[in-house]
Design an enzyme around this catalytic site. Structure first.
Site, mmCIF file in Angstrom:
data_model
loop_
_atom_site.group_PDB
_atom_site.id
_atom_site.type_symbol
_atom_site.label_atom_id
_atom_site.label_comp_id
_atom_site.label_asym_id
_atom_site.label_seq_id
_atom_site.Cartn_x
_atom_site.Cartn_y
_atom_site.Cartn_z
ATOM 1 N N ASP A 138 1.058 -1.143 0.011
ATOM 2 C CA ASP A 138 0.128 -0.118 0.021
ATOM 3 C C ASP A 138 1.051 1.263 -0.101
ATOM 4 O OD1 ASP A 138 -2.434 1.110 -0.126
ATOM 5 O OD2 ASP A 138 -2.761 1.462 2.025
ATOM 6 N N HIS A 145 -4.097 13.691 1.626
ATOM 7 C CA HIS A 145 -4.571 12.401 2.949
ATOM 8 C C HIS A 145 -3.215 12.548 3.838
ATOM 9 C CE1 HIS A 145 -6.016 8.730 4.494
ATOM 10 N NE2 HIS A 145 -4.734 8.158 4.322
ATOM 11 N N ARG A 154 -0.185 13.101 14.302
ATOM 12 C CA ARG A 154 0.972 14.045 14.945
ATOM 13 C C ARG A 154 0.723 15.487 14.673
ATOM 14 N NH1 ARG A 154 2.221 10.054 11.552
ATOM 15 N NH2 ARG A 154 2.543 11.510 9.939
ATOM 16 N N GLU A 210 -11.066 3.337 3.107
ATOM 17 C CA GLU A 210 -10.216 4.241 2.369
ATOM 18 C C GLU A 210 -10.462 4.084 0.976
ATOM 19 O OE1 GLU A 210 -6.431 5.503 5.371
ATOM 20 O OE2 GLU A 210 -6.041 3.466 3.960
ATOM 21 N N GLU A 212 -9.216 3.810 -2.567
ATOM 22 C CA GLU A 212 -7.844 3.692 -3.216
ATOM 23 C C GLU A 212 -8.360 3.147 -4.602
ATOM 24 O OE1 GLU A 212 -4.745 1.974 -1.105
ATOM 25 O OE2 GLU A 212 -5.513 2.691 0.817
ATOM 26 N N ASP A 244 -9.559 0.093 1.511
ATOM 27 C CA ASP A 244 -8.637 -0.604 2.490
ATOM 28 C C ASP A 244 -9.298 -0.049 3.773
ATOM 29 O OD1 ASP A 244 -6.407 -1.371 3.474
ATOM 30 O OD2 ASP A 244 -5.467 0.561 3.260
ATOM 31 N N THR A 370 -4.807 6.533 0.131
ATOM 32 C CA THR A 370 -6.293 6.983 -0.122
ATOM 33 C C THR A 370 -6.272 8.105 -0.810
ATOM 34 O OG1 THR A 370 -6.578 6.179 2.366
ATOM 35 C CG2 THR A 370 -8.012 7.818 1.550
#
Lengths: 437, 437
Positions: A138, A145, A154, A210, A212, A244, A370
């Site tokens: 992946d 994203h 974070r 997600e 994708e 995903d 994503t």
């Protein structure tokens, strides 16, 4: 565009009438591949090609022996549940079979009589995974994203310094990938609230999808041999839609330092149809790197990649809840995006993945990551749409969601449009969340 | 110990004389499985069992039809290049074949005459991967390794808060796993010096090995069905030695936020022989969690796991340089450790991996993670032995190493000893670094 050939001609019509209807995903310019059989039968799964609302049975095509050379070889290789052998034959075979199919399915083809008997209505079939996916990687190619998710995981350091240099990717779990229609129990696992002293155990509370693309490798490479960016797309058989599924609360607790694990490997869903790289040629776009950003290292740079390395594949996501089903209401669209926003191209992903000598096998799959677009409403996950679970989104019937609830079916669709060319589509990928066991 | 049965009896002797010699890895108490054929031949690879310095050909055993019931079924399933079908049969079949082999290879067996013709000298064979490894997951179960490496990558935050709660693991690349004897070019990739503004590209300068065990899953589970800790070991077919080659400079630059990728997937090497979980029974030890540490969550806790969940599998690492080969000098031992130091057990790894419903297939492999022991000289990687490349280690012939150089062959060995039982061994896993392409 040098990639365009007669199979892309907008004027082509098929003797399969439904392929000529406006809005079909599967006009004669598409010709995607799947593995299918008659629903509920004990037939062997085998390769099929979508045309309008029908599947052309490649087992029957191979047996009819109406093609020559590489096209016939390819049709015979595709007469199997797993299309790996066909995918491994390489571009000349893929292209040869595509051209032969395009000609045989055109209005006026001498083969119409033979092939009419090789059609099965899509409504009467069921699908298997189109190939054995040996390894699945992946990527993380949407900078929108990566920034949005990074700012949630974070806050002080959303986009890491390597992002603009390295096409970030990680290995995923192949065994839990299944074809559209997949259902799975809500995963359980460890989570930890930010203010808790210790983690707790239970069903995931922040279950997400997600949006994708899946990218299937065709021809592989030997261990130790890198694939140059010039050659990269010769290894790419085609694309599918890919959900995903992600357990965000599991992910937040487990993912450091070695990456997501149980947050991702409980289920992943692909669409049945592989749209070939060749079919996507008219929808290529230039790939651009902002001049204020680092430009790619030379191994990730080519003129062709600049000119046409991106694909404008449009995608949307819909949610169908239990309530919608019971009230017979249509699914609610929650976002729409395009692969053209990707920070890295497919060629760059392939080349980066092998620059250290890592080997691909036919049927290996890459996830695009994503595909969130630059606007908030183009976000490819609920994590982003709900701003980390802080704001509910409102569905078309008034229901609200921060994350997925039991019974929610997630539907993703994809299509391509370009001036002077027919619209082609990917069909859909669907999957449903069951209650935790 | 309730796991012990007649096959473990130290008094058993084989009619294969080399199996009775002191120090052999393969006495009759071991009976590990591999996939082999005569070296340089065009024979099909098929299952074999090590006995002394011989391989017992399971194809010939199956054809001789001397076993009954599950043992005969198992031998027939093991007559294949990939042992997945045999491994998927489950514990009754594994155990039944092991008992039948133990009896047939004992001194005085009525089958000696039949089976003598089914032996091939190990010196005359070559090995394939023992099974198709569908998915490979690497764990991180040595707290000594996690702490030492963490202190190099994150000096302010060496051991992350999840470590003592979560058996940390991540998905690895299956395609680049090969059997002992693997060679590979030094990987190239992006690296970034701490003080550099931008990354650079070139051959890895900090190439390393990792001393691990590979753990093969036998019986799988359905997607959505967790495996309880009580049932976990029923799914574990056996163990091998595993070298998880690592490019530390690539790793440092690429690994955040999604984990190691190109730093690990250029090559990984397994030993040919799978030592069965049953053969390892005498070398089990109690599993202990320090009372000052968090105790496992209930899904990772069982009385049996406490009593005997660990395995005292001793391992060492040797390096053989070009210079040693040209001077005909023996390889230099650089460290020695044991799996008994693992912070998490195999049963805990299996149970954690599936607690979210993730499915195993027969032949899937788990890496134990680098098995560093509590002492510095028990470190399972050069990164640790050289303290992050700061101090050279001196080899037996006076050469020095911080990381691997071209031509270096890394050899890992494993063995088990316990009072009242015979010593058994794993053979070795070997691999050699070639110059970058």
């Amino acid at each position: 565009m040098s990639f365009i050939n007669e199979t892309h001609d907008i004027n082509l019509k098929s003797w399969v009438a439904s392929a000529n209807q406006a809005g079909t995903d599967f006009p004669i310019q598409n010709l995607p591949f799947a593995s299918f059989r008659r629903k509920g039968s004990n037939e062997e799964f085998r390769g099929g090609v979508a045309i309008g609302d029908q599947v052309l049975d490649l087992g029957a095509v191979a047996a009819a022996n109406i093609f020559d050379g590489v096209a016939q070889e390819a049709a015979e290789a595709a007469n199997a549940q797993a299309l790996n052998e066909f995918m491994g034959l390489g571009k000349a075979h893929w292209s040869g079979l595509r051209l032969a199919l395009s000609r045989a399915l055109r209005e006026g083809s001498e083969h119409q009589g033979t092939l009419e008997g090789a059609l099965v209505a899509q409504g009467d079939v069921e699908y298997a995974l189109p190939c054995h996916i040996g390894d699945y990687t992946d990527f993380y190619t949407s900078i929108y994203h990566a920034t949005a998710v990074g700012s949630l995981f974070r806050p002080d350091n959303p986009l890491l310094p390597n992002y603009k240099w390295v096409p970030i990717g990680y290995h995923g779990r192949a065994s839990s990938i299944d074809v559209s229609g997949q259902t799975f129990p809500r995963p359980k696992g460890q989570t930890k609230a930010p203010d808790a002293e210790a983690p707790s155990f239970g069903p995931c509370k922040r279950l997400d999808y997600e949006l994708e693309l899946g990218i299937y490798l065709g021809k592989g490479n030997e261990l130790g041999d890198a694939i140059s960016i010039e050659d990269a797309e010769d290894h790419v058989f085609g694309f599918c839609l890919f959900n995903d599924w992600s357990a965000r609360d599991l992910q937040a607790w487990e993912y450091q330092p070695l990456g997501p694990f149980l947050a991702k490997n409980f289920a992943s869903t692909v669409s049945p149809w592989i749209v070939t790289t060749e079919a996507l040629a008219p929808y290529r776009t230039a790939w651009h790197r902002d001049e204020n950003d680092p430009q790619p290292m030379s191994y990730l740079e080519s003129a062709q990649n600049r000119e046409s390395g991106s694909f404008d594949i449009q995608m949307d996501v819909l949610i169908e809840t239990d309530k919608m089903r019971s009230e017979n209401v249509a699914p609610s669209k929650v976002s729409e995006s395009s692969f053209k926003h990707s920070y890295w191209t497919v060629a760059q992903m392939v080349t980066h993945h092998t620059v250290n000598g890592c080997n691909f096998l036919p049927g290996d799959m890459l996830g695009s990551g994503t595909q969130s677009g630059p606007e908030h409403e183009e976000a490819g996950s609920l994590l982003e749409l709900s701003r980390g679970g802080k704001e509910s989104i409102t569905l078309s019937n008034g229901e609200e969601r921060k994350f997925l609830e039991d019974g929610d079916k997630v539907i993703m669709r994809g299509w391509c449009e370009a001036d002077g060319f027919n619209r082609i589509g990917f069909g859909s990928v669907e999957g449903t969340v069951l209650p935790a066991k």
